[in-house]
Design a protein around this motif. Structure first.
Motif, short mmCIF file in Angstrom:
data_model
loop_
_atom_site.label_atom_id
_atom_site.label_comp_id
_atom_site.label_asym_id
_atom_site.label_seq_id
_atom_site.Cartn_x
_atom_site.Cartn_y
_atom_site.Cartn_z
N UNK A 127 5.96 7.75 -2.68
CA UNK A 127 7.28 8.42 -3.63
C UNK A 127 6.59 9.64 -4.09
N UNK A 128 5.28 9.53 -4.92
CA UNK A 128 4.69 10.50 -5.75
C UNK A 128 4.12 11.68 -4.88
N UNK B 105 2.20 2.60 -2.59
CA UNK B 105 2.49 3.54 -4.17
C UNK B 105 2.26 4.97 -3.92
N UNK B 106 1.56 5.54 -2.97
CA UNK B 106 1.24 6.79 -3.05
C UNK B 106 2.44 7.52 -2.51
N UNK C 227 11.16 6.13 -0.57
CA UNK C 227 11.36 4.86 -0.38
C UNK C 227 12.43 4.37 0.85
N UNK D 69 0.76 -1.20 -0.13
CA UNK D 69 0.08 0.05 0.03
C UNK D 69 0.81 1.20 -0.06
N UNK E 17 15.50 -3.80 -9.11
CA UNK E 17 15.10 -2.37 -8.43
C UNK E 17 14.50 -1.58 -9.78
N UNK F 49 12.32 11.31 -3.53
CA UNK F 49 11.67 9.95 -3.86
C UNK F 49 12.59 9.12 -2.98
N UNK G 35 5.86 1.47 -10.60
CA UNK G 35 5.33 2.76 -10.13
C UNK G 35 5.12 3.78 -11.53
N UNK H 260 16.31 8.69 -8.63
CA UNK H 260 17.36 9.68 -9.06
C UNK H 260 16.92 11.18 -8.34
N UNK I 246 -3.25 -1.67 -4.82
CA UNK I 246 -3.73 -1.51 -3.38
C UNK I 246 -4.87 -2.70 -3.33
N UNK J 133 21.34 -3.42 1.82
CA UNK J 133 21.03 -2.80 0.66
C UNK J 133 20.86 -1.35 0.83
N UNK K 49 14.98 -1.97 -1.90
CA UNK K 49 15.61 -2.19 -3.47
C UNK K 49 15.30 -1.18 -4.29
N UNK K 50 14.12 -0.61 -4.30
CA UNK K 50 13.46 0.42 -5.21
C UNK K 50 14.25 1.71 -5.17
N UNK K 51 14.67 1.83 -3.99
CA UNK K 51 15.44 2.97 -3.61
C UNK K 51 16.66 3.25 -4.34
N UNK K 52 17.20 2.05 -4.79
CA UNK K 52 18.62 2.10 -5.34
C UNK K 52 18.55 2.80 -6.74
N UNK K 53 17.45 2.77 -7.70
CA UNK K 53 17.52 3.27 -8.84
C UNK K 53 16.80 4.63 -8.61
#
Lengths: 529, 647
Positions: A275-276, A272-273, A347, A270, B613, A343, B620, A339, B631, A463, A333-337
């Motif tokens: 980072x944006x 996904x909101x 993450x 839940x 990653x 954001x 997203x 920029x 969700x 990581x 893991x997603x934070x790695x990429x």
């Protein structure tokens, strides 16, 4: 309903008994928020900011003092009592709640400092939120130097909701608190002065998804009511202990209420909101959300799962394990990429939520106190980090793209050094508060039998450390970009926010013991039922 | 045999409770503060202190010396059993069960060292004013020297092993900085590095010993460790002894960690005199004697100590015979003389007092000899090759005279100092009894003969014979600021031995700490007679080879033994073969393994994480509808899981 009709039949209304003293911190914050609305109505525009500052900061200081005085009331915790249920069973006043409320008030105070920063002639908020981005009205508003001073009462309403949320002793009060804290935040997200489209998009997304999750929460409340015949947490717990029929309602209710709470925390799936919204919102508001909202949401989650579902630990634990693992791994893991620095911090905030969840899963006093400590120190470090983000600017506003941060250490060694310190704290390096916090939650989780979670948590930390250190390397070992951002001298307020964050990160890293002792004292008797 | 028997009363002696210092002794910490303040002022003050830097640099050790003398006099006022006093400074570390106070132990042993360090140290500082007068970095030099004095005093005055360790590392740092003082010379920089690396090996041993102490006894203070030492068992005592010996070997340049000392002569000569002759290199001897209650418990550890000492005293002497560089010949002699002290320390209570006595008189005569070598070097345009010296006694009479007194002291001619301190060591080695006693005694006696040979060689090649000077050398006597320290040291070299040893003065003074050796058997014994005969023989051979014959300016080709000695008895070759090459192979192997194995794994892992990653990131999308869908899917899963768990 029966009592209501009975009351009507008797034609007398029993006045509710309200313990004003124990509710005073909440009342002061809400009162300050209402006073802020009155300021908007009656004080001339140019003098509003000063009024708001006095009211908001004064209200928060007063609230903090009142929280301390309530916590110091001996009668509240007499004879090993965990606390009181007040306001006709709607609000619980106990150790963990007071700790969380105190944390929220402190974090909100620092956030308000960031929100109030306008030493460079511009507030970080839009002149006229209603004006279409790029329109003539907007330009006119900007030229006239208008800014939305409504942000102060909005912030205070949100903070009041955040304080009520972990204190709510029944699910309806909790839902009201959820909406009270969320609605002002939706608005605040859309008020960025620069890059208004992305800001408005963030507000819109947050609103839609927040409404979506509120619906889940409300469905869950309905199911639990259907199961137990009450929305009170203790009544649900009592029903779960005796009533074994229609368990489907109970478990679906747990899941749906849990979804509403996990959404606010930003736990996978839940998240996904986050980072944006973190990217689009004004950075000061992001700091408020990343610290206060997360603390408050965890407070609510802890209360619901420890009080209402406390005897069902074995049933909800597997699902919570899964959520914690997914949250830690996906966040790291997603934070790695990423920029964009905001954001990336979003993450990182998701991953940290996962770390706290490992202690929540333990469902012990140790897990509770570790969570409280972690939330407090993480919140202070987070606000400090976002405060630094507001200072790195280029002509278009904040320079959030990481490529622009290259070589920052050569041009502004102090600022880059402080940011690197915050990142090391996020990574959990010893002598920072992040290490003490991680150590506390992982220890509690391991003691609670969740060793696999701890192992995954440590791997996820490794990581995560990679992308934190990558930013440090970027700042200190890369050549600065020729068109790089300028670092503005921090104003009094932002400087104070950075200083508070850095000092807390250092002090609680070197000497975490007093705060740890306070947290474990607060958590000793768990929540009041 | 006598050694072990004499050990028993000794242990009782050192378990005496240490009293708190009172009166003037409570300010003993000023000894440390003066040179430390000097170092801070000179090193942090920068160029502003250039003008008066050398004055501060000399005044601070002198001030320390005054404090040491006052402390010493105060100590003499107490009865022998109450002379050990503890000066508590502050609580240093307190973490959980680990508690260390920073305190000083002022007892007979530590005050002996403190007087030597500050006394000889002050004289060498004074000499350095003249010696370094033309060096643009003289102020920095004095800063480092003061730092050294402070650290060395900390080492000997500490009342626990951890604080001693701090001093131990401090003198190592100062030594490193001063060996490499002329760092623009690659040889000096390399020598500094070598000293640093070799000392790491020793420090490893020392630090593991401290950890073992804490694990075994729960404390690192001398009183705590020594009080419980007998309860620890023989194995622990042996392990502790051998680890401490490893530390001592590196600091005191004993075989097998001797190789750095010869190269350390790259430093300025006052450094060689103070650090690499008189004080720092004797820290290993101090460590062993201070840890006597541990060594007393383990025959094995003490045997190891005696073997190291005996091997080194021959090793250094043989190297000394072949060196044409005057400073390296003296460095070989330092190794050899410290070998005597280590040998004596290994003999247990029978030898501790003699080890320290020899250490103190060695401080006088070796510092004097080095200052003499420095004076010669100073006047000969930094030439150190003795084949380019000769006949200097005419132009540098005071230097020649003081050097001659040093020579008489080191070879041990009656009534000069060495005779009174070296002979008891040789006698004690023989008195150990058995085959080992005979072997150790013989080694020490033969060493005395070789010492006479190479020291006579140094004296003759430098001060007598024809002038083999470089054409541009115009030596004169050095100024009084340099000769006066040499004269004072020569007086010490002449008389200190007799003063300390006659009438058992020093033995009685020190024995409450170290235990008393068996009563001496008179001045002239068969052993001392034989030693004296060997000494005369060595000197005569040297005279026959170097005094009578003309000395070629270039070293003649030589056969095996001389070549080996010239190459430091292949010390570096052994290091290279045993440590460096296998080390290089190991490094290459691990680099290979790292590249192919670890890096491969890590890179694959990183690629996997990075790839996932990148893939996860695409989830997203930015569309609210897909967020809401994700969700919903999550919600369905969560509800499903909770309901499934129920079933």
């Amino acid at each position: 309903m029966t009592s209501l009709s009975g009351a009507l039949a008797a034609a007398t209304i029993t006045p509710p008994h309200i313990e004003y003293g124990q509710l005073s911190p909440l009342l002061v914050v809400f009162g300050a928020a209402v006073a802020g609305v009155l300021v908007e109505a009656f004080v001339p525009r140019e003098r509003r900011r000063a009024f708001h500052l006095v009211i908001a900061l004064g209200g928060l200081v007063a609230a903090f003092a009142l929280i301390i005085s309530v916590a110091a009331t001996p009668s509240l915790f007499a004879h090993g009592s965990p606390g009181h249920v007040v306001a006709m069973g709607a609000v619980g006043v106990d150790g963990p709640t007071l700790f969380i409320q105190g944390t929220i008030v402190v974090l909100a105070f620092v956030s308000v400092l960031l929100i109030a920063e306008s030493s460079h002639g511009v507030s970080p908020f839009a002149a006229q939120a209603a004006a279409v981005p790029g329109s003539a009205e907007e330009r006119e508003g900007l030229l006239r130097g208008i800014s939305h001073t409504e942000v102060y009462p909005l912030t205070l309403f949100a903070v009041g909701g955040m304080m009520l949320f972990p204190a709510a002793n029944d699910l309806l009060t909790m839902f009201v608190a959820l909406e009270v804290l969320s609605l002002p935040l939706y608005l605040l997200c859309g008020l960025a002065r620069r890059r208004r489209l992305i800001s408005q998009e963030a507000a819109m997304k947050y609103f839609l998804l927040g409404a979506f999750s509120s619906a889940f929460f409300l469905f869950g409340v309905a199911m639990l009511y259907g199961y137990s015949g009450s929305v009170s947490l203790s009544a649900i717990a009592a029903a779960a202990a005796t009533n074994v029929s229609s368990a489907t309602l109970l478990y679906a209710g747990i899941a749906l209420v849990g979804i509403g709470l996990l959404f606010k925390i930003g736990a996978v799936p839940f998240q996904s909101w986050k980072p944006d919204v973190y990217q689009g919102a004004p950075t000061a508001v992001t700091a408020l959300m990343a610290s206060c909202t997360v603390v408050s949401a965890f407070g609510g989650l802890l209360r619901v799962f420890y009080v209402a579902f406390g005897q069902l630990t074995w049933d909800w634990r597997p699902a919570m394990w899964g959520v914690a693992i997914l949250t830690m791994l996906a966040g790291a893991i997603i934070a790695i990429t990423q920029t964009d620095v905001k954001r990336m911090l979003a993450y990182s905030s998701i991953a940290h939520g996962g770390f706290v969840l490992t202690a929540v899963v333990a469902a012990t006093a140790a897990g509770l106190s570790a969570s409280l400590f972690y939330l407090a120190v993480y919140g202070l470090t987070t606000i400090g980090a976002f405060a630094v983000v507001t200072l790195v600017r280029d002509p278009a506003g904040e320079a959030n793209h990481l490529s622009k941060w290259a070589g920052l250490g050569k041009r502004s060694p102090w600022l880059a050094g402080v940011f690197a310190f915050f990142l090391l704290a996020f990574a959990g390096i010893p002598l920072t508060s992040g290490f003490a916090g991680k150590f506390a939650v992982f220890q509690a989780a391991a003691a609670g039998g969740a060793l696999p979670l701890v192992i995954i948590g440590v791997l996820a930390s490794a990581v995560a450390a990679f992308f934190y250190v990558r930013v440090i390397v970027l700042m200190f070992f890369s050549d600065p970009a020729p068109d790089g951002p300028t670092v503005v001298t921090p104003g009094l307020f932002t400087g104070a926010a950075v200083a508070v964050g850095a000092a807390a990160t250092l002090v609680f890293g070197i000497a975490p013991e007093p705060l740890l002792a306070l947290a474990s004292h607060a958590a000793a008797h768990l929540f009041v039922r | 045999m006598t050694g072990t028997l004499a050990g028993l009363p000794m242990r009782a002696a050192s378990a005496l409770p240490t009293l708190a210092a009172v009166g003037v002794q409570r300010t003993a910490w000023l000894m440390l503060v003066f040179p430390l303040a000097g170092a801070l002022v000179l090193l942090l003050g920068g160029r502003r202190t250039n003008r008066f830097g050398h004055v501060v640099g000399v005044a601070m050790p002198f001030a320390s010396f005054v404090v040491a003398v006052i402390t010493f006099v105060a100590m003499l006022g107490y009865p022998a059993s109450q002379r050990a006093r503890d000066v508590h400074m502050f609580t240093w570390i307190s973490v959980g069960g680990f508690h260390v106070d920073a305190g000083l132990l002022v007892d007979q042993l530590s005050i002996s060292f403190a007087l030597l360090i500050t006394g000889v140290g002050s004289l060498i500082h004074l000499f350095a004013v003249g010696y370094m007068s033309h060096d643009p970095d003289r102020r920095r030099f004095f800063g480092y020297m003061n730092l050294f004095v402070a650290a060395m005093l900390l080492l000997v005055l500490a009342d626990n092993y951890l604080l001693m360790y701090a001093g131990w590392e401090g003198v190592g740092l100062a030594s490193y900085l001063l060996i490499g003082f002329w760092q623009y010379k690659p040889s000096a920089a390399a020598a500094a590095k070598k000293a640093f690396v070799v000392n790491r090996v020793g420090v490893a041993g020392f630090s593991v010993a401290i950890m073992l102490m804490f694990a075994t006894f729960g404390t690192v203070t001398y009183t705590g460790v020594f009080g419980q030492a007998s309860s620890a068992g023989r194995g622990t005592a042996t392990a502790l002894g051998l680890l401490l010996l490893l530390g001592a070997c590196a600091k005191s340049a004993q075989v097998p960690l001797q190789s750095w000392l010869l190269d350390a002569m790259e430093g300025p000569t006052p450094v060689s005199a103070l650090i690499h002759a008189a004080t720092m290199v004797t820290a290993g001897v101090y460590l062993i004697v201070r840890s006597a209650p541990i060594f007393n418990l383990s025959m094995t550890a003490r045997l190891a100590v005696t073997v190291v000492g005996a091997v080194t005293l021959l090793f250094g002497a043989i190297i000394g015979c072949a060196k044409d560089d005057i400073k390296k010949a003296l460095a070989g002699s330092t190794m050899s003389q410290i070998g005597y002290m280590v040998l004596a320390a290994g003999l247990g209570p029978a030898g501790y007092v003699f080890a320290i006595a020899h250490l103190i008189v060695h401080g006088f005569f070796k510092a004097g000899l080095f200052l003499g070598a420095g004076a010669v070097k100073h006047e000969m345009n930094d030439e150190v090759d003795m084949r380019r010296f000769g006949g200097l006694r005419v132009v540098m009479p005071i230097t020649a005279a003081t050097f001659t007194i040093g020579w008489l002291a080191i070879i041990g001619v009656w009534p000069f100092s060495g005779f009174f301190t070296k002979d008891p060591i040789i006698a004690a080695a023989f008195a150990k009894g058995g085959i080992s006693g005979a072997l150790l005694g013989s080694a020490a006696m033969i060493g005395a003969g070789i010492t006479a040979f190479y020291m006579t060689r140094v004296l003759l090649m430098t001060f007598t014979g024809h002038r083999r000077w470089e054409p541009d050398a115009h030596p004169h006597e050095v100024p009084p600021v340099m000769t006066s320290p040499m004269i004072v040291l020569a007086i010490g070299a002449a008389g200190a031995g007799a003063f300390l040893m006659l009438g058992n003065r020093f033995v009685d003074f020190l024995s409450p700490v170290t235990g008393a050796p068996p009563a001496s058997r008179g001045l002239i014994t068969p052993v001392s007679g034989a030693t004296l005969a060997l000494v005369v023989l060595g000197a005569v051979i040297a005279w026959a080879m170097y005094g009578r014959r003309e000395i070629p300016v270039t070293a003649p080709a030589a056969r095996f033994p001389v070549v080996a000695a010239r190459k430091d008895l292949y010390g570096d070759a052994v290091n290279e073969a045993v440590f460096m090459r296998p080390g290089q192979w190991l490094t290459r192997l691990s680099v290979y393994f790292d590249n192919r194995g670890v890096d491969g794994l890590v890179n694959t892992l990183a690629a996997t994480v990075g790839g996932s990653s990148g893939r996860l990131r695409r989830v997203q999308t930015g569309f609210v509808r897909s967020y809401a869908l994700s969700m919903l899917v999550g919600a369905v899963l969560l509800v499903g899981v909770l309901l499934l768990v129920r079933i």
